[in-house]
Design an enzyme around this catalytic site. Structure first.
Site, short mmCIF file in Angstrom:
data_model
loop_
_atom_site.label_atom_id
_atom_site.label_comp_id
_atom_site.label_asym_id
_atom_site.label_seq_id
_atom_site.Cartn_x
_atom_site.Cartn_y
_atom_site.Cartn_z
N LEU A 95 -21.89 34.91 -34.92
CA LEU A 95 -22.09 36.13 -35.70
C LEU A 95 -22.43 37.35 -34.85
O LEU A 95 -22.83 38.39 -35.37
CB LEU A 95 -23.15 35.90 -36.77
CG LEU A 95 -22.83 34.74 -37.73
CD1 LEU A 95 -23.96 34.54 -38.72
CD2 LEU A 95 -21.50 34.95 -38.43
N CYS A 96 -22.24 37.25 -33.53
CA CYS A 96 -22.46 38.40 -32.64
C CYS A 96 -21.28 39.35 -32.72
O CYS A 96 -20.12 38.93 -32.82
CB CYS A 96 -22.62 37.94 -31.20
SG CYS A 96 -24.24 37.30 -30.81
N HIS A 97 -21.59 40.62 -32.61
CA HIS A 97 -20.55 41.64 -32.59
C HIS A 97 -19.94 41.74 -31.19
O HIS A 97 -20.63 41.52 -30.19
CB HIS A 97 -21.13 43.02 -32.95
CG HIS A 97 -21.54 43.11 -34.37
ND1 HIS A 97 -22.77 42.67 -34.82
CD2 HIS A 97 -20.89 43.60 -35.46
CE1 HIS A 97 -22.85 42.87 -36.12
NE2 HIS A 97 -21.74 43.44 -36.54
N MET A 129 -28.49 39.27 -27.01
CA MET A 129 -27.76 38.00 -26.91
C MET A 129 -26.88 37.97 -25.67
O MET A 129 -26.72 36.92 -25.03
CB MET A 129 -26.93 37.75 -28.17
CG MET A 129 -27.76 37.51 -29.42
SD MET A 129 -29.01 36.20 -29.24
CE MET A 129 -27.98 34.79 -28.89
N GLU A 130 -26.34 39.11 -25.29
CA GLU A 130 -25.51 39.18 -24.08
C GLU A 130 -26.35 38.89 -22.84
O GLU A 130 -25.93 38.15 -21.95
CB GLU A 130 -24.82 40.54 -23.99
CG GLU A 130 -23.67 40.73 -24.97
CD GLU A 130 -24.10 40.90 -26.43
OE1 GLU A 130 -23.21 40.81 -27.31
OE2 GLU A 130 -25.30 41.11 -26.72
N ASP A 152 -23.98 23.18 -12.37
CA ASP A 152 -22.66 22.59 -12.19
C ASP A 152 -22.27 22.49 -10.72
O ASP A 152 -21.74 21.48 -10.28
CB ASP A 152 -21.60 23.41 -12.94
CG ASP A 152 -20.21 22.82 -12.77
OD1 ASP A 152 -20.03 21.62 -13.08
OD2 ASP A 152 -19.31 23.56 -12.32
#
Length: 165
Positions: A74-76, A112-113, A127
């Site tokens: 739901l992030c833009h 969020m970014e 990794d």
């Protein structure tokens, strides 16, 4: 206050930011990965078998900030103006700390970014080093600060002074 990402029937929605003003937005997130001394020395000395661990993790973190809306449902989609990843080697703890700083001019924030960039950078370190140390621990990923928008500025005073700077 109700949930902003749900309609009256409980269905998931993306928040309509159409009526919001475009403002400067900035967010900083951080986290760390602890590892064995052998693994830390390989990262520090650039001798890991897969190559330049921090160089690859830096690019991965930047790429992740630009792909956040594809990962978090739901992030833009945002047009970022800044995306930076910085590492700090913590020799005494055999840990690497990452700081991700993201900015844009937009109608919604970039928290969020920043969190995604920091997390993916740490996952990339894991990794690239898992052949040396599968017991690495990613921890303390959190928002340090954010500026701009209707809710104003936020500084996470729950962070210990000097931690993740």
């Amino acid at each position: 206050m109700g949930f902003t990402h749900m309609d009256a029937n409980g269905n998931a929605i993306m928040v309509d930011v159409g009526g919001k003003a475009i403002t400067q937005r900035m967010a900083v997130a951080t986290g760390r990965i602890g590892m064995s001394e052998e693994c830390f020395l390989a990262v520090q000395n650039g001798t890991a078998q897969k190559g330049d661990v921090l160089g690859v993790a830096q690019v991965a973190g930047i790429m992740a900030t630009k792909k956040t809306s594809e990962l978090i449902p739901l992030c833009h989609l945002l047009n970022l103006t800044k995306s930076q990843i910085h590492f700090r080697l913590c020799e005494a703890e055999h840990a690497v700390e990452v700081t991700c700083t993201v900015a844009c001019e937009g109608k919604t924030g970039v928290e969020m970014e920043a969190l995604t960039g920091a997390t993916v950078a740490l996952l990339t370190v894991y990794d690239m080093c898992k052949a040396i140390d599968k017991g690495m621990v990613i921890s303390n990923v959190h928002l340090v600060e954010k500026h701009g928008g209707k809710s104003g500025d936020f500084v996470n005073f729950n962070c210990k002074k000097g931690e993740n700077e």
